[in-house]
Structure formats: C-alpha cells, structure tokens
Design a protein around this motif. Sequence first.
Motif, PDB file in Angstrom:
ATOM      1  N   MET A  24       1.620  39.941   5.853  1.00 49.16           N
ATOM      2  CA  MET A  24       0.593  38.895   5.730  1.00 49.16           C
ATOM      3  C   MET A  24      -0.173  39.054   4.416  1.00 49.16           C
ATOM      4  O   MET A  24      -0.344  40.159   3.919  1.00 49.16           O
ATOM      5  N   ALA A  25      -0.630  37.946   3.911  1.00 50.76           N
ATOM      6  CA  ALA A  25      -1.388  37.975   2.659  1.00 50.76           C
ATOM      7  C   ALA A  25      -2.831  37.556   2.940  1.00 50.76           C
ATOM      8  O   ALA A  25      -3.072  36.611   3.696  1.00 50.76           O
ATOM      9  N   SER A  26      -3.754  38.302   2.372  1.00 46.53           N
ATOM     10  CA  SER A  26      -5.168  37.907   2.454  1.00 46.53           C
ATOM     11  C   SER A  26      -5.476  37.070   1.216  1.00 46.53           C
ATOM     12  O   SER A  26      -5.325  37.566   0.107  1.00 46.53           O
ATOM     13  N   VAL A  27      -5.859  35.845   1.442  1.00 46.06           N
ATOM     14  CA  VAL A  27      -6.183  34.996   0.294  1.00 46.06           C
ATOM     15  C   VAL A  27      -7.655  34.594   0.347  1.00 46.06           C
ATOM     16  O   VAL A  27      -8.193  34.309   1.411  1.00 46.06           O
ATOM     17  N   SER A  28      -8.269  34.628  -0.814  1.00 42.36           N
ATOM     18  CA  SER A  28      -9.664  34.199  -0.956  1.00 42.36           C
ATOM     19  C   SER A  28      -9.720  33.290  -2.160  1.00 42.36           C
ATOM     20  O   SER A  28      -9.249  33.662  -3.239  1.00 42.36           O
ATOM     21  N   LEU A  29     -10.243  32.121  -1.977  1.00 48.61           N
ATOM     22  CA  LEU A  29     -10.331  31.185  -3.080  1.00 48.61           C
ATOM     23  C   LEU A  29     -11.517  30.256  -2.870  1.00 48.61           C
ATOM     24  O   LEU A  29     -12.157  30.291  -1.814  1.00 48.61           O
ATOM     25  N   THR A  30     -11.804  29.471  -3.887  1.00 45.81           N
ATOM     26  CA  THR A  30     -12.853  28.472  -3.765  1.00 45.81           C
ATOM     27  C   THR A  30     -12.192  27.111  -3.589  1.00 45.81           C
ATOM     28  O   THR A  30     -11.317  26.748  -4.367  1.00 45.81           O
ATOM     29  N   ASP A  35       3.059  35.467   3.855  1.00 50.77           N
ATOM     30  CA  ASP A  35       3.242  35.492   2.401  1.00 50.77           C
ATOM     31  C   ASP A  35       3.897  34.213   1.885  1.00 50.77           C
ATOM     32  O   ASP A  35       3.645  33.777   0.772  1.00 50.77           O
ATOM     33  N   ARG A  36       4.769  33.594   2.681  1.00 46.80           N
ATOM     34  CA  ARG A  36       5.491  32.400   2.225  1.00 46.80           C
ATOM     35  C   ARG A  36       4.671  31.113   2.349  1.00 46.80           C
ATOM     36  O   ARG A  36       5.179  30.031   2.048  1.00 46.80           O
ATOM     37  N   THR A  37       3.445  31.211   2.832  1.00 41.84           N
ATOM     38  CA  THR A  37       2.627  29.998   3.030  1.00 41.84           C
ATOM     39  C   THR A  37       2.369  29.288   1.705  1.00 41.84           C
ATOM     40  O   THR A  37       2.011  29.905   0.707  1.00 41.84           O
ATOM     41  N   LEU A  38       2.560  27.979   1.722  1.00 42.17           N
ATOM     42  CA  LEU A  38       2.304  27.182   0.522  1.00 42.17           C
ATOM     43  C   LEU A  38       0.824  26.808   0.452  1.00 42.17           C
ATOM     44  O   LEU A  38       0.146  26.716   1.487  1.00 42.17           O
ATOM     45  N   LEU A  56       2.345  28.930  -4.047  1.00 42.19           N
ATOM     46  CA  LEU A  56       2.052  29.735  -2.855  1.00 42.19           C
ATOM     47  C   LEU A  56       0.539  29.841  -2.678  1.00 42.19           C
ATOM     48  O   LEU A  56      -0.210  29.912  -3.668  1.00 42.19           O
ATOM     49  N   ALA A  57       0.112  29.895  -1.421  1.00 42.44           N
ATOM     50  CA  ALA A  57      -1.312  30.130  -1.155  1.00 42.44           C
ATOM     51  C   ALA A  57      -1.752  31.417  -1.839  1.00 42.44           C
ATOM     52  O   ALA A  57      -2.833  31.506  -2.428  1.00 42.44           O
ATOM     53  N   ALA A  58      -0.885  32.441  -1.799  1.00 47.90           N
ATOM     54  CA  ALA A  58      -1.232  33.728  -2.397  1.00 47.90           C
ATOM     55  C   ALA A  58      -1.363  33.623  -3.918  1.00 47.90           C
ATOM     56  O   ALA A  58      -2.167  34.324  -4.530  1.00 47.90           O
TER      57      ALA A  58
END
Lengths: 153, 265
Positions: free
Chosen positions: A1-7, A19-22, A63-65
């Motif tokens: 799993m990937a932890s993503v943080s963005l604005t 990890d493959r999430t777009l 990718l979301a990541a």
Amino acid sequence: MASVSLTVNGEAVSAEVEDRTLLVQLLRDHLRLTGTHVGCDTSQCGACVVHMDGRSVKSCTVLAAQASGADVTTIEGIADGDTLHPMQQAFMDNHGLQCGFCTPGMVMSAIDLLKRHPGADEATIRRELEGNLCRCTGYHNIVKAIRQVATAG
Amino acid sequence: MYNFNYHRAGSLAEAESALAAAEDGALMAGGQTLLPTLKQRLASPSDVIDIGAIPELANIESAGGAVTVGAGTRHADVAGSAAVASAIPALAALAELIGDPQVRNMGTIGGSIANADPAADYPAAIVGLGATVNTNRRAIAGDDFFQGLFETALDEGEIITSMAFPVPEAAGYAKFPQPASRFAMVGVMVSRGAGGVRVAVTGAGPSVFRVGDMEAALAGNFSAGALDGISVSADGLNADIHGSAEYRAHLVGVMAKRAVQAAGG
C-alpha cells in the motif's frame, strides 16, 4: 500500500491506496470528487484532465503515488463560491457543452492553455485542444467559449 | 493493471539501488507509455521505480557548442526552453509535436528514447542531430543507441541521465502524424553541422535509420531540390492499416524535403 498526501483544491488530504491506484481513482473513488470523468481510460480523450502543480495532466495516466506531495486542482476547485470561474461562465454563455461529459476536462485544459497562450487565437485554441475529445462534436462553441475568455483578458 | 510496489527515487543512487533490489523492476519517468502498457497488462513488473522527480535529471544546459538535456526533462520543458529554442530550434519544434499538451506535461525525453518506440519523435533527434546518450555508466553514441524495435543499447540496470546534442549550423524536423495517435507515420530530422549532413527517419521502419543517399546529395547542395529523384526502398518498412510500406517510403522523400526547407535549405 502507498501512503499519499497531497493538496486537492486547497485542502490537505491523505489516503492509503494500492500502489497501482490512479490519480483519477483517488479523486473519484476515495475523495468522491466525481466531477473529473473517465472517458477512454487510455490517455486520449481528456475527460480526466486536472491540474497538477499548475500544469494540465491526464489523471487516468498518473499514479496517485506520483501525485503525492503535489498541488492538485479539479473542476470542483475553480469556482469562487457560487460565482463560476470565467471559463465555466463562458462555456455556459456560448453553449459550449451538449451532453457535458467532456466538459470538466475541456474547462481544465482551456484554463491551462490560456495561461500558456494568453489571448490565444482560434487556430491556437484548436491545436491546443488536441488532447480533448468531444463526442457530441461540439467543438465550435467550445472554441468560441475559450475565445471569449481569451479576448476578455 | 496488475499491482506492483511503487518506489519514488529521490536521487540517481536511490534509483539504482531500488532497481537492483527489485525482482523485476521497471523505471518510470513520466509514465505516459508505461502506465498505458501496464493497464493493458502487456507488462507486469514487480516494482515500479519513479525517477520522474529526481532534480539532477531535469536540467537543460547550453555550453561548449552543445545542448545537454537531462533525461527527466518533460517534453513541454524542451519545447518551451529558451536555451533549446535559440541553439537548436528544430529540437524544440519536435518536442512541441509529441502527443498532446497533457502528455507533453508528463512525458520525458529519457523515457521516450529508453522505450524506443519505432514511431516516436525523439529517436529522429538523437540520430539526426548526432547526439550522445549519457547513462549512469557510460556515454553511448546516438548512432549506436537504437538497435531495433523497442531495443536499445542499454544494459540491465543502466539508467539514462542526459542527452548531449551538438549545436548544428542548420536543422529541421518534418512529421506526418498518424491522425489518431499523433505518433509519426514518418518523421525526418535533417541537420548540417560539424559532423556533416544527417538525415534520420523515424516511424517508417522498425527503428530509426539514416538515409545515406540523401545525406550525400545534401552535402553537395543543401536544398530540397537536391533530393529530387532519390527514393527509399519499401523493403522492411512498417506496414499497417494506416499505410503500406510503399506509402511510408514515399512519405520519407516528402518529409525529408520539408525538413530541409524547415532547416532553411
């Protein structure tokens, strides 16, 4: 799993995703920002265009990541309260949409193209919309809408 | 697409170690080719190593008669670079013809040439301008880099870091795009410089190739008219529903003339 943080649209968001999430799946399925559409899912049609760090990108091909740490703006983030963004207003004024499916991507691409080509003429607008398809073939009024904003500025 | 482990490399060294540690790793810069490939399940790497955000790979420098473009430079940044536009305007013009604006905002020059798509634009620039491809291990002459359909001289674990383009006296690129994909049906880069005249063709064959007869004719007379009567054999050229090998062979002549005209010849 990937932890993503963005604005996203000015708000800090975090999510745990495969990890493959777009990016478009993060926006639509996790954040419920369904204004960004998935048309072709093959980076051709442009219905999924959002801004990432100020540039238009196809969120079905990011990718979301990859977007972690980025500043993302979607169609939901451009109006000022109840006041439409000038590009949204111009699409309304010029009947720049029929079924509306391509419209979020068209508007986001149009805002980016005028940032790079202020006062763009019709030929430039048509060339710059190469990555956005309208299945209703309503291009003429889309171009008119963008010209309205280009000439108003 | 099948799942994989995503890693973001902050430096070239991190990318090298992540690639070495992966069972079956794939490098990704902009992802504009890799992600569609993964979606179609044409590849299933165990690990995807993102090198798209490594600062040391995204510089453009113009010095000593060459323009050096970092492998992670996006197509839009090559197209919009003042340094590229003043030294090699044909390279900026080529970058502006790739894909669409959104693809150009993500896709990178290093990713494009590492992939070696037979119809990609950048291979014509690498060979047609006589560039050198620099990797984490060595420098590879552009003429030796492309070895066939999606085949390059890169070894296992080798990562492209930059491309050095010698500044030509004149250069021009002409492309006949496939109207749906915007890839080149045929694209021709012509240049004249210290290394002589180069004519490099992409889209027509399994890999980019030079046309010696055209180079010889242009060396004596750098004008479109010098190419009159020179034809390219259709043997071994690509054929698909968009055009036969003969059609592409004919287009090579037409695009080569336009490229010479774009170069001011």
